[in-house]
Design a protein around this motif. Structure first.
Motif, PDB file in Angstrom:
ATOM      1  N   GLN A 158      11.832  -3.273   8.859  1.00 45.81           N
ATOM      2  CA  GLN A 158      13.111  -3.046   9.516  1.00 45.81           C
ATOM      3  C   GLN A 158      13.396  -1.545   9.588  1.00 45.81           C
ATOM      4  N   ARG A 207      16.416   1.295   9.996  1.00 45.05           N
ATOM      5  CA  ARG A 207      17.868   1.446   9.860  1.00 45.05           C
ATOM      6  C   ARG A 207      18.259   2.901  10.100  1.00 45.05           C
ATOM      7  N   LYS A 259      23.014   1.018  12.845  1.00 45.51           N
ATOM      8  CA  LYS A 259      22.071   0.225  13.635  1.00 45.51           C
ATOM      9  C   LYS A 259      20.862  -0.163  12.786  1.00 45.51           C
ATOM     10  N   GLU A 260      20.498  -1.433  12.828  1.00 50.83           N
ATOM     11  CA  GLU A 260      19.303  -1.915  12.125  1.00 50.83           C
ATOM     12  C   GLU A 260      18.582  -2.897  13.032  1.00 50.83           C
ATOM     13  N   ASP A 266       9.411  -0.774   6.247  1.00 52.66           N
ATOM     14  CA  ASP A 266      10.840  -0.459   6.290  1.00 52.66           C
ATOM     15  C   ASP A 266      11.067   1.052   6.246  1.00 52.66           C
ATOM     16  N   GLU A 304      14.407   4.085   6.657  1.00 53.45           N
ATOM     17  CA  GLU A 304      15.809   4.412   6.901  1.00 53.45           C
ATOM     18  C   GLU A 304      15.908   5.890   7.281  1.00 53.45           C
TER      19      GLU A 304
END
Length: 365
Positions: free
Chosen positions: A285, A287, A293-294, A360, A362
């Motif tokens: 994912q 982010r 927003k993700e 993932d 961020e």
């Protein structure tokens, strides 16, 4: 005794820097005069000329931290627009031996270009911009070639014009052909100067090719093998330097490839490289913390994924040169699409345009 003075000054400067922490000396010096800064590079605009309707030519005097450049290199230019610093790359058009040490940058105003339009509309003498040290490997070898072919199109003229001016300043004895493509005569930047250089230097030949007009052109239409042999019959024995729009560059590359001369062709471009991404195996994912927003990782570079999600991060070249899209990766791992290198550190600055998420990720944006 005099040899000790510079060292003493350096010690005093270091002491002053320490005493002025956390802001540092430059933050105070720029309040007096932005050009007094010691560590950053600033440039003050000393001249503005608009050669064509959609271009602006700036003469810039760099601050003392500037170390000079080599013909063909580019410089990152930063300006503050509505309180946000924006950065773009431009190639100096002047000779690397320019006597007064000033830079000459010619910027074409892109209808969608924030910085180019800003400079075109607002540049005036006294304006101060931020500069970087020069970068880029699009340069001539120190031992100049006996035959040099320079090919450019549109605003791509600037780095190869810098090469031409440099060779002229060095009184280079070899043959030089400058082949430039434009729509019409009115679109040719530096047209009068090019004519003067050819008139004053017997080894310089200027060939102008117009794609839309025949009047006044040495050649008409788009690049072709016929154009090449007419402009520089000896091109197979030359070192060739090319900068311009993608269709021109693709045509020249194909011609030189067919002739087995790819190693003699040197190119500069500010268009995205053709990179391939493994979208099928993408996972994790993504982010963007500030926006909240993700979304699922699609395997594309982070800039494209952000745009697909409706975000609009600041960006410029899209190929890892201008650093406009630099953001802090707070966690996760990304792969550099150009080099393949992995970046796994937390709170690390990355360039969104060439960073592909690995699992993932961020971003602090």
């Amino acid at each position: 005794m005099t040899a000790l003075v510079p060292r003493s000054r350096r010690k005093l400067a270091s002491l002053a820097e320490a005493l002025l922490t956390p802001h540092g000396m430059d933050r105070y010096l720029e309040l007096v005069d932005p050009m007094l800064v010691r560590r950053e590079i600033r440039g003050v605009v000393t001249g503005v000329e608009r050669q064509t309707a959609d271009t602006v030519t700036l003469t810039i005097r760099p601050s003392r931290a500037w170390r000079g450049f080599t013909a063909g290199q580019y410089v990152r230019v930063s300006v503050d627009i509505n309180g946000v610093r924006r950065t773009r790359c431009y190639s100096p058009a002047c000779s690397q031996h320019r006597r007064d040490g000033q830079l000459e940058l010619t910027v074409k105003a892109d209808p969608k270009g924030l910085v180019s339009r800003y400079l075109h509309e607002n540049a005036e003498p006294g304006m101060v911009v931020n500069l970087s040290q020069p970068d880029g490997g699009f340069t001539m070898p120190e031992r100049r070639a006996p035959k040099t072919l320079l090919i450019s199109g549109g605003s791509g003229i600037t780095p190869v014009l810098s090469m031409l001016r440099t060779l002229v300043d060095e009184r280079h004895p070899g043959e030089i052909v400058f082949l430039h493509y434009a729509n019409t005569a009115e679109d040719v930047l530096y047209r009068e100067e090019l004519a003067k250089l050819a008139a004053l230097h017997s080894g310089v030949k200027i060939v102008l090719a117009y794609t839309l007009a025949k009047s006044g052109a040495d050649l008409h239409g788009f690049f072709s093998a016929k154009h090449l042999t007419k402009a520089a019959p000896w091109y197979r024995d030359a070192e060739t330097y090319l900068c311009g729009p993608k269709p021109l560059m693709d045509s020249v590359r194909e011609r030189f490839g067919d002739d087995g001369l790819s190693e003699r062709l040197h190119t500069e471009e500010f268009t995205p490289p053709a990179l391939k991404f493994d979208k099928a195996d993408a996972e994790g994912q993504i982010r963007f913390a500030h926006s909240g927003k993700e979304f699922a990782n699609s395997g594309k570079p982070l800039l494209e994924q952000a745009e697909d999600a409706g975000l609009n991060p600041e960006h410029g070249c899209r190929m890892g040169i201008c650093f406009s899209c630099t953001k802090v990766k707070t966690s996760g791992c990304v792969r550099n699409a150009k080099s393949g290198a992995l970046s796994e550190e937390e709170n690390e600055e990355i360039q969104l345009c060439i960073s592909v998420p690995v699992g993932d990720v961020e971003i602090n944006a």
